[in-house]
Write a protein that holds these residues in place. Structure first.
Motif, PDB file in Angstrom:
ATOM      1  N   UNK A   3       0.828  -1.204   0.000  1.00  0.00           N
ATOM      2  CA  UNK A   3       0.000   0.000   0.000  1.00  0.00           C
ATOM      3  C   UNK A   3       0.862   1.253   0.000  1.00  0.00           C
ATOM      4  N   UNK A   4       1.914   1.242   0.791  1.00  0.00           N
ATOM      5  CA  UNK A   4       2.816   2.398   0.837  1.00  0.00           C
ATOM      6  C   UNK A   4       3.518   2.607  -0.502  1.00  0.00           C
ATOM      7  N   UNK A   5       3.896   1.514  -1.156  1.00  0.00           N
ATOM      8  CA  UNK A   5       4.619   1.623  -2.419  1.00  0.00           C
ATOM      9  C   UNK A   5       3.679   1.940  -3.583  1.00  0.00           C
ATOM     10  N   UNK A   6       2.558   1.238  -3.662  1.00  0.00           N
ATOM     11  CA  UNK A   6       1.669   1.348  -4.820  1.00  0.00           C
ATOM     12  C   UNK A   6       0.724   2.539  -4.765  1.00  0.00           C
ATOM     13  N   UNK A   7       0.419   3.023  -3.565  1.00  0.00           N
ATOM     14  CA  UNK A   7      -0.562   4.110  -3.447  1.00  0.00           C
ATOM     15  C   UNK A   7       0.062   5.366  -2.833  1.00  0.00           C
ATOM     16  N   UNK A   8       0.618   5.250  -1.626  1.00  0.00           N
ATOM     17  CA  UNK A   8       1.151   6.436  -0.952  1.00  0.00           C
ATOM     18  C   UNK A   8       2.259   7.089  -1.774  1.00  0.00           C
ATOM     19  N   UNK A   9       3.270   6.305  -2.134  1.00  0.00           N
ATOM     20  CA  UNK A   9       4.397   6.861  -2.888  1.00  0.00           C
ATOM     21  C   UNK A   9       3.959   7.329  -4.265  1.00  0.00           C
ATOM     22  N   UNK A  10       3.152   6.521  -4.946  1.00  0.00           N
ATOM     23  CA  UNK A  10       2.737   6.875  -6.304  1.00  0.00           C
ATOM     24  C   UNK A  10       1.885   8.146  -6.308  1.00  0.00           C
ATOM     25  N   UNK A  11       0.818   8.174  -5.505  1.00  0.00           N
ATOM     26  CA  UNK A  11      -0.081   9.320  -5.511  1.00  0.00           C
ATOM     27  C   UNK A  11       0.592  10.573  -4.978  1.00  0.00           C
ATOM     28  N   UNK A  12       1.404  10.410  -3.942  1.00  0.00           N
ATOM     29  CA  UNK A  12       2.044  11.577  -3.352  1.00  0.00           C
ATOM     30  C   UNK A  12       3.157  12.154  -4.201  1.00  0.00           C
ATOM     31  N   UNK A  51      10.221   0.240 -17.122  1.00  0.00           N
ATOM     32  CA  UNK A  51      11.672   0.151 -17.277  1.00  0.00           C
ATOM     33  C   UNK A  51      12.326  -0.151 -15.930  1.00  0.00           C
ATOM     34  N   UNK A  52      11.917   0.578 -14.900  1.00  0.00           N
ATOM     35  CA  UNK A  52      12.495   0.351 -13.571  1.00  0.00           C
ATOM     36  C   UNK A  52      12.056  -0.998 -13.014  1.00  0.00           C
ATOM     37  N   UNK A  53      10.831  -1.406 -13.332  1.00  0.00           N
ATOM     38  CA  UNK A  53      10.368  -2.719 -12.880  1.00  0.00           C
ATOM     39  C   UNK A  53      11.224  -3.829 -13.461  1.00  0.00           C
ATOM     40  N   UNK A  54      11.656  -3.658 -14.717  1.00  0.00           N
ATOM     41  CA  UNK A  54      12.512  -4.670 -15.335  1.00  0.00           C
ATOM     42  C   UNK A  54      13.838  -4.784 -14.594  1.00  0.00           C
ATOM     43  N   UNK A  55      14.407  -3.639 -14.191  1.00  0.00           N
ATOM     44  CA  UNK A  55      15.673  -3.667 -13.454  1.00  0.00           C
ATOM     45  C   UNK A  55      15.493  -4.275 -12.063  1.00  0.00           C
ATOM     46  N   UNK A  56      14.403  -3.939 -11.401  1.00  0.00           N
ATOM     47  CA  UNK A  56      14.176  -4.484 -10.067  1.00  0.00           C
ATOM     48  C   UNK A  56      13.846  -5.966 -10.112  1.00  0.00           C
ATOM     49  N   UNK A  57      13.190  -6.390 -11.167  1.00  0.00           N
ATOM     50  CA  UNK A  57      12.934  -7.823 -11.319  1.00  0.00           C
ATOM     51  C   UNK A  57      14.246  -8.587 -11.455  1.00  0.00           C
ATOM     52  N   UNK A  58      15.236  -7.950 -12.068  1.00  0.00           N
ATOM     53  CA  UNK A  58      16.574  -8.552 -12.171  1.00  0.00           C
ATOM     54  C   UNK A  58      17.193  -8.692 -10.789  1.00  0.00           C
ATOM     55  N   UNK A  59      17.111  -7.612  -9.984  1.00  0.00           N
ATOM     56  CA  UNK A  59      17.747  -7.619  -8.670  1.00  0.00           C
ATOM     57  C   UNK A  59      17.011  -8.503  -7.660  1.00  0.00           C
ATOM     58  N   UNK A  60      15.677  -8.518  -7.710  1.00  0.00           N
ATOM     59  CA  UNK A  60      14.903  -9.200  -6.679  1.00  0.00           C
ATOM     60  C   UNK A  60      14.458 -10.586  -7.116  1.00  0.00           C
ATOM     61  N   UNK A  61      14.023 -10.704  -8.369  1.00  0.00           N
ATOM     62  CA  UNK A  61      13.477 -11.979  -8.842  1.00  0.00           C
ATOM     63  C   UNK A  61      14.476 -12.791  -9.646  1.00  0.00           C
ATOM     64  N   UNK A 120       6.947  -1.829  -5.801  1.00  0.00           N
ATOM     65  CA  UNK A 120       5.729  -2.443  -5.299  1.00  0.00           C
ATOM     66  C   UNK A 120       5.223  -3.546  -6.213  1.00  0.00           C
ATOM     67  N   UNK A 121       5.361  -3.333  -7.530  1.00  0.00           N
ATOM     68  CA  UNK A 121       4.944  -4.351  -8.493  1.00  0.00           C
ATOM     69  C   UNK A 121       5.770  -5.621  -8.341  1.00  0.00           C
ATOM     70  N   UNK A 122       7.092  -5.457  -8.208  1.00  0.00           N
ATOM     71  CA  UNK A 122       7.978  -6.609  -8.101  1.00  0.00           C
ATOM     72  C   UNK A 122       7.779  -7.315  -6.760  1.00  0.00           C
ATOM     73  N   UNK A 123       7.576  -6.551  -5.689  1.00  0.00           N
ATOM     74  CA  UNK A 123       7.318  -7.159  -4.378  1.00  0.00           C
ATOM     75  C   UNK A 123       6.035  -7.975  -4.417  1.00  0.00           C
ATOM     76  N   UNK A 124       4.997  -7.436  -5.081  1.00  0.00           N
ATOM     77  CA  UNK A 124       3.747  -8.178  -5.201  1.00  0.00           C
ATOM     78  C   UNK A 124       3.941  -9.448  -6.015  1.00  0.00           C
TER      79      UNK A 124
END
Length: 295
Positions: free
Chosen positions: A80-89, A112-122, A173-177
């Motif tokens: 929620x903090x990543x997908x809503x609070x950070x995004x909307x704010x 683009x950033x999701x692709x990089x984070x998927x590399x690091x996390x997934x 938030x997308x990659x964490x989900x």
């Protein structure tokens, strides 16, 4: 031997996707107008409350359960903090320095950033297409920010930082989900994420903002209602409905309509400039995002 036919995309899913992306795109110039009258936190928290009320009404009409297992609460709060609070704010704060068109382009570098984070996390190593997409998107951002000179670019730097921050945190938030899925029904997950996500914005608005309600015209109230009822409430429901009917790759590529609508509507309704620089920057950035998604 009979050749295998590729199944045609679901027509209802495509219609829902189109409604979603147009609704989200039109919200960018609407937010730009509202932020000229009201503080960022108050504006976003108010729209969030309206959107939450719509989502709750839909949930009750469907008689869907909002129960969440105790083990999922830490994960739900984080997303929620990543997908809503950070995004909307953060995305909204970027509009204080950037035009609606510029903010839309910067914030929709998310894949683009999701692709990089998927590399690091997934452990999903990016191929040549995603690397090329990253370079294209970054070149588009550089042209957008520095195309009118370094001095103007530096003036816009805070807005770019907020926009990139919102895109990067939303991507996280997308990659964490993806890595630790919530396993909740889509409507239930949306209600809780919106509710928990706007709570910090509302608390900060109450502590630091001093909004003057008298400043809002009838148009401003209509734009606030649009952002809450349609862009945040109904569009999220149509997005999840589209995801149930369409392949994820097609739905993700379809979201590229959103920045195009945002840029075009900002030029039409707000009179923002749209010349070769904006067109080239948008083309480079969206091409990079498209490559990243396809890769």
């Amino acid at each position: 031997m009979t050749p295998t036919r590729t199944p045609r995309p679901d027509g209802t899913g495509l219609a829902l996707l189109l409604v979603t992306t147009i609704g989200w795109g039109l919200n960018w110039p609407a937010m730009k107008l509202l932020l000229a009258e009201w503080p960022v936190l108050t504006t976003r928290a108010s729209a969030g409350v309206v959107g939450l009320a719509v989502l709750l009404a839909v949930t009750m009409a469907r008689r869907e359960s909002l129960a969440v297992p105790w083990s999922l609460w830490p994960r739900l709060v984080l997303t929620s903090l990543l997908n809503v609070t950070a995004w909307m704010g953060l995305a909204s704060f970027s509009l204080l320095w950037l035009s609606a068109a510029e903010a839309t382009i910067v914030c929709y570098t998310m894949p683009v950033w999701a692709a990089l984070m998927a590399w690091a996390i997934l452990g999903e190593k990016p191929g040549p297409a995603r690397i090329a997409g990253l370079l294209l998107a970054l070149s588009g951002l550089a042209l957008l920010v520095l195309g009118r000179g370094v001095a103007v670019g530096l003036e816009k730097a805070p807005g770019v930082a907020f926009g990139l921050g919102s895109a990067i945190l939303f991507s996280l938030g997308t990659v964490v989900t993806k890595r630790w899925p919530l396993g909740l029904p889509p409507t239930c997950a949306t209600v809780w994420q919106v509710g928990l996500g706007i709570l910090p914005l509302g608390l900060l608005a109450a502590a630091f903002d001093h909004p003057d309600i008298a400043r809002l015209s009838m148009l401003d109230w209509a734009l606030l209602a649009y952002g809450g009822v349609f862009a945040l409430g109904l569009c999220y429901l149509s997005w999840f409905a589209a995801l149930r009917r369409l392949p994820a790759s097609l739905a993700s590529l379809g979201t590229l309509i959103t920045p195009m609508v945002g840029v075009a509507s900002a030029a039409f309704f707000l009179g923002e400039p749209f010349g070769w620089r904006e067109a080239t920057a948008m083309g480079l950035t969206l091409s990079g995002v498209g490559l990243a998604l396809r890769g």
